[in-house]
Design an enzyme around this catalytic site. Structure first.
Site, PDB file in Angstrom:
ATOM      1  N   GLU A 195       0.811  -1.220   0.000  1.00  0.00           N
ATOM      2  CA  GLU A 195       0.000   0.000   0.000  1.00  0.00           C
ATOM      3  C   GLU A 195       0.847   1.273   0.000  1.00  0.00           C
ATOM      4  O   GLU A 195       0.612   2.218   0.749  1.00  0.00           O
ATOM      5  CB  GLU A 195      -0.983  -0.026   1.172  1.00  0.00           C
ATOM      6  CG  GLU A 195      -1.977  -1.176   1.052  1.00  0.00           C
ATOM      7  CD  GLU A 195      -2.975  -1.293   2.172  1.00  0.00           C
ATOM      8  OE1 GLU A 195      -3.947  -2.063   2.017  1.00  0.00           O
ATOM      9  OE2 GLU A 195      -2.792  -0.628   3.210  1.00  0.00           O
ATOM     10  N   GLU A 313      -5.343  -8.283  -1.645  1.00  0.00           N
ATOM     11  CA  GLU A 313      -5.831  -8.225  -0.267  1.00  0.00           C
ATOM     12  C   GLU A 313      -7.218  -7.611  -0.277  1.00  0.00           C
ATOM     13  O   GLU A 313      -7.420  -6.535  -0.847  1.00  0.00           O
ATOM     14  CB  GLU A 313      -4.892  -7.390   0.611  1.00  0.00           C
ATOM     15  CG  GLU A 313      -5.325  -7.300   2.076  1.00  0.00           C
ATOM     16  CD  GLU A 313      -4.412  -6.393   2.894  1.00  0.00           C
ATOM     17  OE1 GLU A 313      -3.180  -6.515   2.747  1.00  0.00           O
ATOM     18  OE2 GLU A 313      -4.932  -5.573   3.675  1.00  0.00           O
TER      19      GLU A 313
END
Length: 504
Positions: A195, A313
């Site tokens: 991320e 994810e």
């Protein structure tokens, strides 16, 4: 006839009369998309037990550094997928060093500190723990994606205190890889960072710099793994889709550098949001994320068509999920719809956050007992093959349907998600199948959609006395009768005799 008996007769007549007949149109001449054969994936995370959100600490000892790898239920739950794809990574991975190489003098424990990334200090993966983890994966059949620390060597910008500048320094990762190779541990893929794309979550890296870093990782993997048949894939960027960032990143990597373009999905909002229970049952809300899946697929096809789009994810609700929703039957409306939708959008892999840990684990964090979504994932894995077919109907939007060529054996398998409080009687157009069909009906215990116990064809799915995963047996139904789908239920239907040229 007494009043009670009359009431039940009237209720039965009303139920029959209120059922809606629906015709499904499955186009089996060609497939519309293709997934990886190991499409189903689950994650393991780094969070310690003092990771807390909303005055609750739902992780327990589920982080990879303290997870009980000797737990028999955990072993059996993983083994049942034969194999299960697992992604080991998460928010803290960019703070983890590895106890390999002469330059690593200390292997510190991760602790809570003010000002630390996500509130924690840097941590370490001990060599003996890496051995234990790989022993578990090897014994139980795991295809591992390992997330590498992408921030080693970088410095925080003095301008915004979020951007990390400079080149990735791979020495510690190389030491990990060399040890891994020397021990014969199998890695399916390496993923760089977590991320860090777009605006980033906690930290960010510029798209051109990330392209440079992942190209370096590709070169290292190619050099350390000269045999292309066993060489791990390289995937990234493992974050939320930002069109400009993704386009620039992929424009700056050569063909063949990236094997999978991974992005993350938390489209349900915060785990504490009171609207969570309504969102997982709202087909209009659930459909909105489809544009993101389409955009990612288009970007991948435009810049690196040999790679595949992955959901790396997805936990639905962020900050560890919703404590009264994410581990219950109703969450399956969101989860299985996500699996079906991403498959139609030509995504190759879908990684559920988590296998265990937080409120959204497929397994209970403390007892390890499977939650309802575990069984939905297991049935999808066993029944739905990689070839995706077109399926449509003109009934309620609360009735979602997806079709694949069956994974093992002839014919097709249809996934049906009924979020309505209505019975649907489904027939399939042009189905000349004369064989008995196999049906798997999933319903919540006592009709409570927030139950963490799921029934298969009316029988609660419970571990056996030896703590094995129970057999998932279908009911056989005549092909001449419609598929009866109860309100608020999920059904897999396998039609072995359905004529689908795409599946031959």
């Amino acid at each position: 006839m007494d009043v009670k008996a009359l009431f039940y007769i009237l209720l039965l007549l009303f139920t029959i009369s209120s059922a809606e007949d629906v015709l499904l149109n499955v186009k089996g001449v060609t497939n519309i998309a293709t997934t990886d054969n190991n499409f189903i994936c689950a994650t393991l995370d780094w969070w310690p037990e003092n990771k807390c959100d909303y005055n609750q600490c739902p992780w327990g000892k589920a982080g990879i550094l303290n997870l009980d790898l000797g737990n028999r239920i955990l072993s059996n739950a993983v083994k049942a997928f034969n194999p299960l794809r697992i992604r080991l990574g998460g928010s803290l991975q960019d703070q983890i060093i590895y106890q390999f190489g002469s330059h690593i003098k200390r292997c510190p424990n991760m602790i809570k500190i003010a000002g630390g990334l996500f509130g924690f200090s840097k941590g370490c993966l001990p060599q003996n723990r890496w051995d234990q983890v790989n022993d578990f994966f090897n014994k139980n059949g795991v295809k591992l994606t390992f997330g590498l620390n992408a921030l080693i060597g970088k410095n925080i910008s003095k301008v915004d205190n979020k951007s990390f500048l400079g080149d990735w320094r791979p020495a510690n990762a190389i030491s990990l890889m060399k040890y891994t190779i020397s021990k014969g541990y199998k890695i399916d893929s390496y993923e760089l960072g977590n991320e860090l794309c777009g605006e980033g979550i906690g930290a960010r890296v510029d798209s051109v710099q990330y392209a440079k870093d992942i190209t370096k990782l590709r070169s290292i993997v190619n050099r350390l793994y000269p045999d292309v048949t066993t060489r791990p894939k390289v995937v990234g960027p493992a974050g939320f889709y930002d069109r400009e960032w993704f386009d620039t990143f992929l424009h700056n990597v050569r063909p063949g550098v990236v094997d999978g373009v991974t992005h993350h999905i938390y489209n349900l909002g915060a785990g504490v949001d009171k609207e969570l229970i309504n969102r997982v049952q709202d087909p209009y809300f659930l459909s909105q994320i489809g544009q993101t899946f389409k955009d990612v697929a288009v970007t991948v096809r435009q810049y690196t068509p040999r790679a595949g789009a992955w959901v790396g994810e997805a936990g639905g609700a962020y900050n560890s999920g919703g404590k009264d929703v994410s581990h219950t039957f109703v969450n399956g409306f969101w989860y299985l719809d996500q699996l079906g939708m991403t498959a139609t959008m030509n995504h190759k892999v879908y990684c559920r956050q988590t296998l265990i840990g937080g409120n959204y684990g497929l397994l209970n964090t403390t007892s390890f007992i499977p939650n309802p979504d575990y069984y939905g994932a297991l049935l999808f894995n066993r029944l739905m093959g990689p070839k995706v077919l077109s399926i449509s109907h003109e009934a309620s939007h609360y009735l979602r349907t997806y079709a694949h060529c069956s994974k093992n054996g002839p014919g097709i398998t249809v996934l049906i998600i009924n979020m309505a409080k209505t019975i649907f009687n489904l027939s399939i157009m042009n189905d000349m199948n004369k064989q008995m069909r196999e049906e798997y009906h999933l319903t919540p215990k006592d009709g409570n959609i927030q139950s963490d116990v799921v029934l298969l064809n009316g029988t609660p799915l419970m571990l056996t006395r030896s703590l094995d995963i129970p057999l998932l047996k279908p009911v056989l139904v005549s092909s001449s009768s419609p598929i009866k789908v109860d309100p608020q239920s999920i059904v897999f239907v396998q039609l072995k005799g359905f004529n689908a040229p795409a599946c031959v």
